[in-house]
Structure formats: C-alpha cells, structure tokens
Design a protein around this motif. Sequence first.
Motif, PDB file in Angstrom:
ATOM      1  N   GLN A  23       0.806  -1.215   0.000  1.00 24.88           N
ATOM      2  CA  GLN A  23       0.000   0.000   0.000  1.00 24.88           C
ATOM      3  C   GLN A  23       0.840   1.265   0.000  1.00 24.88           C
ATOM      4  O   GLN A  23       0.426   2.295  -0.528  1.00 24.88           O
ATOM      5  N   CYS A  24       2.025   1.175   0.608  1.00 23.77           N
ATOM      6  CA  CYS A  24       2.895   2.349   0.668  1.00 23.77           C
ATOM      7  C   CYS A  24       4.346   1.906   0.635  1.00 23.77           C
ATOM      8  O   CYS A  24       4.662   0.739   0.851  1.00 23.77           O
ATOM      9  N   CYS A  70       0.923   1.552   7.041  1.00 22.25           N
ATOM     10  CA  CYS A  70       0.979   2.870   6.399  1.00 22.25           C
ATOM     11  C   CYS A  70       0.316   3.935   7.271  1.00 22.25           C
ATOM     12  O   CYS A  70      -0.616   3.652   8.029  1.00 22.25           O
ATOM     13  N   ASP A  98       2.512   8.927   3.938  1.00 24.75           N
ATOM     14  CA  ASP A  98       3.409   7.949   3.330  1.00 24.75           C
ATOM     15  C   ASP A  98       3.246   7.944   1.814  1.00 24.75           C
ATOM     16  O   ASP A  98       2.172   8.248   1.285  1.00 24.75           O
ATOM     17  N   THR A  99       4.328   7.586   1.119  1.00 23.96           N
ATOM     18  CA  THR A  99       4.279   7.495  -0.343  1.00 23.96           C
ATOM     19  C   THR A  99       3.438   6.291  -0.745  1.00 23.96           C
ATOM     20  O   THR A  99       3.749   5.166  -0.356  1.00 23.96           O
ATOM     21  N   PRO A 100       2.347   6.488  -1.502  1.00 25.28           N
ATOM     22  CA  PRO A 100       1.506   5.351  -1.893  1.00 25.28           C
ATOM     23  C   PRO A 100       2.277   4.375  -2.780  1.00 25.28           C
ATOM     24  O   PRO A 100       3.116   4.774  -3.572  1.00 25.28           O
TER      25      PRO A 100
END
Length: 453
Positions: free
Chosen positions: A167-168, A188, A192-194
């Motif tokens: 997810q991230c 996540c 956070d960066t996906p």
Amino acid sequence: MFETILAYVLGALIILLGIGLSIGLHEVGHLLPAKKFGLRVPQYMVGFGPTIFSKKKGETEYGIKVLPLGGYISMVGMYPPAKDGTVKTSRSGFFQNLSDEAKRVEAETLQPGDRGRLFVDLPVWKRIVIMLGGPFMNLILAFVFFSIVLVGFGTSTATTTVSEVYQCVLTQEQQAARGSSDSASQTCQAGDTPGPAYAAGLRAGDVITSVDGRRVSQTEWDALTSAIQAKAGEPIAVTYTRDGAEHSTTLTPIKTSRPVVDRLGQAEKNADGSVKRADVGFAAIGSTVATLPKPIWEVPAFVGENVKAVAGVVIDLPARVIGVAKAAFSPEERDPNGPMSIVGVGRLAGDITAMDTVSVKDKVASYLSLLGSLNIALFVFNLIPLTPLDGGHVVGALWEKVRKTFNRVFKRKDPGPVDISKLLPVTYTVAALMLVMGVILIYADIVKPVTLG
C-alpha cells in the motif's frame, strides 16, 4: 542421526562420482583427437598418485589413481627432440638443465616408429584441437547438465502473477522509526508514499498480461520489471487478468535506487568493490515464484552467463583464495560465491541429501546443477594461458604459428617447433601455486564450509 549421516555420505559420494566422470571425460576430450591424429598415447589416467586399477588395451594403459583431483593422458613427443638425436644434460644454468632433463626422460620413452607420431610433429591446428578437446568436453557436459535441469526439471521462475502489493513505500528512516525491516511495510500512515501498483488497482493474484503496450508471457517477469524500471516517474499502461476477466490501468513507478544485478542474480561491483547501483522505476509489487521448465534455446545464454561469472572468479582467483584463507583463520564471514575445493562441493551435495524438506526431484536437480557449475569451472580454469594447463599449450602452438609465418614472410630459416620444455620453471611454479591454493581451499571447506542458506 544415523540416517542423516548416511544420507550426507550418499550425497557426497554421488557428487564425487559425477566429478570423476567429468574429469574422465575431460581426458577423453584429449584422447580421442590424439588417437585420431595418429599419436601414440601410452597412458590415460583419472586421478593422481598410486594406481588403484589399470588395464592395457592396444598402445594405451587405462587406469584410476588414488587421488581424484584431476587426470591426464601422456602423449609422446611433447618436447622437440635434439636434432642429432642426443640430449645434453651438462649445460650451465638451472633452467636449461630442467629442460634438458625433461627431454632426456622423454627420449627414453620413445620407441621405433614413433618418429612422425610425435605431438610436436603435428600441424599447429591439430595440436590446438587436441588441447582444447578437454575443456570443450567440459563445456558440452555443462550444456547437458544444465539442459536437463532447465528443460527437464525446470527452475524457480518469477512469474507475472502478483504475489503481493504494498500500500505504501517507506524510506529506511521510516522503517527504523517504526521498527520495520520491510521496505514496503503495510503499516501505512498519513503522508506515506503510496505504492504505485496499489494505487493503480493491482492486487495479489492478478496476472499481468501487458506493460507499456507490450504483451508479456507468464515467465517474463524480468521483461515486466525492466519496462517498469525504465519509466520512473512516467505513467505506463498495464493490463491484467483477475478472475478470468481482463482489466486495464495506468501505473506511475516511483524513482528508487537499486543494486544492479546480472542474469544470475549476483550484484555487480564497481572498480572500488562497492555494489553498483542505479536509479530505476519501482512499482512495489512482488512476483509469485513457480518451478517452470525453460525452452531449450535459453540454455546457451544461461551457460554463457555462468562462464562469464566463473571467469570473473578465476581472473581474481589469487585474491579470492587469500580472502578464503583469512576467513578460515579468523572470525570473518566466508564469501558464499567464492571458490571452493572438491571437498566443499561434496559437502554441499551432502547437505542437499540430508535435507528432509527437499524432494528427491529437487535433490537430483541440485546435483546436476552442481555438476554443471563444476564443468564450467573446469572449462574456464583449463583455458588459463599458462602451462601445465591446456591454455598454456594452446598459446605455445599459436606462438609457433606466428613465428613460422614471420620467418616465412621474411624468408628466414624455420626455427622448428616451440620448445615447451623451456617453460618448465613456469609449469612448476603454477603447479606449486595450484597445490597451495588447493590445500587452502580444502582446509577452509573443512573448518568453515560454505553451507546452504
């Protein structure tokens, strides 16, 4: 406990028999062309030291010796005889006396009718064929073993079936702060960066069928990842199947730094020894690994990559052996990709046999892979251009051809065959170094062996 020891010994014996077969066929690679070209071959031996068994057939004695560390065939006329039929042994100079003594010993083995059947009497190309026959027999064996493994048994192959979708994507700092060792942890948080694949709608179990307009088959995970890595920060079209229905989406890989690996999965190194890295696109998905057969036409590329990898080890062999010695006499970790002796290979085979969790089919495939790798090593090692190795004799024959051509062009007298006996100091030095390296590797394989896992 007894069953485990018995299985271990059985595995070691199986691989040792395979090694003996590989060495024996290496010498057959020399023997067949030598006899085809009319040479007298007094001996064909597998191993060194005292003879366990031998039988003479025709002009040749065939036998097996105690130490299975190599083999040899003896061919008459390896050194050019003196023009007057005599061999001088009183000339000054240690190296010259070595040459003279070798010629004297060989002259005593000559029989009436040998003239014209000497190794040095053959044309250069025939001598090269004889000397390359051994290494190329090992190359053929490597093709056979790896073909059986890749085509018959199959190998663990990354497929285009998605095993997991993150997810991230977390940085190393985020991982440390959250106590996670997973670079794509599922814990996540906001900000956070996906994960690019998750954001694009991909889920575990999906089968990717095309990327960036190119169809990919089940086994083309490498092509899939290469396409993603080449498009960092750029949207690319992806199609996939889920529950029998095909879907389309757009995925935008993020840029990340990754180690550069070769076809065998080994990290490539920079000139300073550090791991080579590159900025590539990253989708944050995993692949489902399955044991699948490879098409036969992929075998040459696989063998080629193995030859390249082993050549890299051989080129740096003295330094690598020193590294093995340091590890053997200190708490240092041993490089699992470094050189090992016949003892180490036997121990690996024993480890494989003793593993209850590995099927018989996978054990057989592992034995064949070990033998394939061993034959690649024999092929590369014997091509080193130093006597007493086959490559040294090939270089000597090539130098003779160059010298004869030069003298013919400039209308000079033919100096005759190259006298390999003058290289005996090099031969003895190389043999001594090989012995020392062998002892070091055997010791290391006993006290600090390379183990599976």
